[in-house]
Enzyme design. Structure first.
Site, short mmCIF file in Angstrom:
data_model
loop_
_atom_site.label_atom_id
_atom_site.label_comp_id
_atom_site.label_asym_id
_atom_site.label_seq_id
_atom_site.Cartn_x
_atom_site.Cartn_y
_atom_site.Cartn_z
N TYR A 1 44.00 -5.04 41.68
CA TYR A 1 44.71 -4.43 40.57
C TYR A 1 45.95 -3.66 41.05
O TYR A 1 45.83 -2.80 41.94
CB TYR A 1 43.80 -3.45 39.83
CG TYR A 1 42.88 -4.05 38.80
CD1 TYR A 1 42.31 -5.31 38.97
CD2 TYR A 1 42.55 -3.34 37.65
CE1 TYR A 1 41.46 -5.84 38.03
CE2 TYR A 1 41.70 -3.87 36.70
CZ TYR A 1 41.15 -5.12 36.89
OH TYR A 1 40.31 -5.64 35.94
N VAL B 1 34.97 1.77 37.93
CA VAL B 1 34.45 2.20 39.22
C VAL B 1 33.17 1.46 39.58
O VAL B 1 32.84 1.31 40.76
CB VAL B 1 34.25 3.74 39.23
CG1 VAL B 1 33.08 4.15 38.35
CG2 VAL B 1 34.06 4.26 40.65
N ASP B 2 32.44 0.96 38.57
CA ASP B 2 31.22 0.21 38.86
C ASP B 2 31.55 -1.10 39.58
O ASP B 2 30.87 -1.48 40.54
CB ASP B 2 30.42 -0.06 37.59
CG ASP B 2 31.23 -0.69 36.47
OD1 ASP B 2 32.48 -0.72 36.54
OD2 ASP B 2 30.60 -1.15 35.49
N GLY C 1 26.10 4.29 33.48
CA GLY C 1 26.67 3.06 32.95
C GLY C 1 26.80 3.09 31.44
O GLY C 1 26.65 4.13 30.79
N PHE D 1 21.39 5.47 32.58
CA PHE D 1 21.77 6.37 33.66
C PHE D 1 20.79 6.15 34.80
O PHE D 1 19.59 6.30 34.62
CB PHE D 1 21.69 7.82 33.14
CG PHE D 1 22.21 8.86 34.10
CD1 PHE D 1 23.37 8.67 34.81
CD2 PHE D 1 21.52 10.05 34.26
CE1 PHE D 1 23.85 9.64 35.68
CE2 PHE D 1 21.99 11.03 35.11
CZ PHE D 1 23.16 10.82 35.82
N LYS D 2 21.29 5.77 35.96
CA LYS D 2 20.44 5.42 37.09
C LYS D 2 20.71 6.37 38.25
O LYS D 2 21.82 6.86 38.40
CB LYS D 2 20.68 3.97 37.50
CG LYS D 2 20.35 2.98 36.38
CD LYS D 2 20.90 1.61 36.65
CE LYS D 2 22.40 1.51 36.46
NZ LYS D 2 22.83 1.65 35.05
N ASP E 1 24.53 6.78 38.80
CA ASP E 1 25.35 5.73 38.19
C ASP E 1 25.18 5.82 36.68
O ASP E 1 24.14 5.43 36.14
CB ASP E 1 24.90 4.36 38.73
CG ASP E 1 25.54 3.19 38.00
OD1 ASP E 1 26.58 3.39 37.35
OD2 ASP E 1 24.99 2.07 38.09
#
Length: 258
Positions: free
Chosen positions: A95, A103-104, A9, A13-14, A7
Site C-alpha cells: 500500500y 492491522v489484522d 476484530g 475479541f481474542k 486482537d
C-alpha cells in the site's frame, strides 16, 4: 506479571498470553461486549486478565475500541497499540499509504513472514481477506470480499425465508440450506483458488496457502493443501511485540498507550 496479546476484530475479541519464547499461549475469546469482557459473566467466559503490558490490535469500530482500551488500562501497567507500517520485520507492505491497510492483515503477514517462503494468506472472519507475500518479504497486494458467514447474513436480511446458517457443502445441492452453504463457501474457495493461480503466474512458483480466522476451519476440507493457522493475527502481534518491546529489543520506541 505477564504480557498479553489482544486482537479486537469485527466479530470477536481474542487474547493470548505472550510466551517468553515469542510464541502465544492458549487463545481466549469474548463476544463484542465490553461489560462481558470485564465481568466474564457472559456464557461462562473468564474476565479479562491483568498483567504488565497489553499489546493490542483493533479493526473494530472506534467506540468499541475506546471502551476496550479503557478496560485494558485498568488492568495493565502499559497498553501498546500495533499499527500498520510500510516496513517491519522484513515485510514491505504494497500500500502506498500503509495506514489504510487493516492491522489484522498486516500482522497476519508479519507472522507468515517469519516462516519464510512465498505465501498466500487468507483470513476468514467477517470479511475474506487475501494477501500475497513473496519470500523476499515483498507484499504484492491482496483482495477483500465478504466471508461465507457475511454472505449468508446479507442474504437472510434481504430474504428472511433464507436461513442465515446451516447446511452442508455439496457440488450440486438438492435443498436450500445445502445450496446456500455450497454457494457461499464455494464462492470463497473460488476466490482463493483464483488468487493462487494468479500468484503462481506472478511469482513463477507455487506459494503456500495459510488459512486463519474464525471461519477458516470450515473451509479447510475444500482446500486440502492449505495450512490452518487460526490465530495468525495474534502470532503476528507477538512478532510485533518482540520487535517493539523496550526491554527486549533495540528497535523502535514503544507506542504510547494514550
Amino acid at each position: 506479571m505477564s504480557d498479553w496479546l489482544f486482537d479486537l476484530g469485527n466479530s470477536r475479541f481474542k487474547a493470548a498470553r505472550r510466551r517468553p519464547d515469542g510464541g502465544i499461549g492458549e487463545v481466549l475469546a469474548w463476544p463484542h461486549s465490553a461489560e462481558a469482557m470485564a465481568s466474564g459473566d457472559d456464557a461462562g467466559q473468564v474476565p479479562l486478565p491483568r498483567g504488565r503490558r497489553a499489546w493490542v490490535a483493533s479493526v473494530a469500530a472506534t467506540a468499541l475500541t475506546t471502551r476496550v482500551m479503557a478496560l485494558l488500562r485498568e488492568r495493565f501497567e502499559e497498553v501498546q497499540v500495533a499499527r500498520t507500517l510500510a516496513e517491519c520485520g522484513g515485510l514491505r507492505v504494497a500500500y502506498p499509504q500503509p495506514q489504510r491497510m487493516g492491522v489484522d492483515r498486516f500482522l497476519a503477514m508479519l507472522a507468515a513472514r517469519a516462516g519464510g517462503g512465498d505465501v498466500l494468506v487468507a483470513g476468514v472472519g467477517t470479511a475474506l481477506t487475501i494477501d500475497l507475500l513473496a519470500a523476499d518479504g515483498i507484499h504484492h497486494g491482496g483482495r477483500i470480499a465478504a466471508s461465507p458467514t457475511l454472505m449468508r447474513q446479507a442474504l437472510q436480511q434481504r430474504a428472511v425465508q433464507l436461513p442465515a446458517s446451516g447446511g452442508h457443502y455439496r457440488e450440486f445441492a438438492d435443498d436450500t440450506e445445502d445450496a446456500l452453504a455450497s454457494g457461499c463457501d464455494g464462492a470463497a474457495v473460488a476466490l482463493v483458488e483464483r488468487s493462487l493461480r494468479h500468484a503462481r503466474e506472478r511469482l513463477g512458483r507455487e506459494p503456500a496457502l495459510l488459512l486463519h480466522g474464525g471461519g477458516a476451519e470450515a473451509l479447510l476440507p475444500l482446500m486440502p493443501a492449505a495450512q490452518l493457522r487460526v490465530a495468525l493475527v495474534l502470532e503476528g502481534l507477538a512478532a510485533w511485540a518482540q520487535l517493539h518491546a523496550p526491554d527486549e529489543a533495540d528497535g523502535p520506541a514503544p507506542l504510547p498507550s494514550r
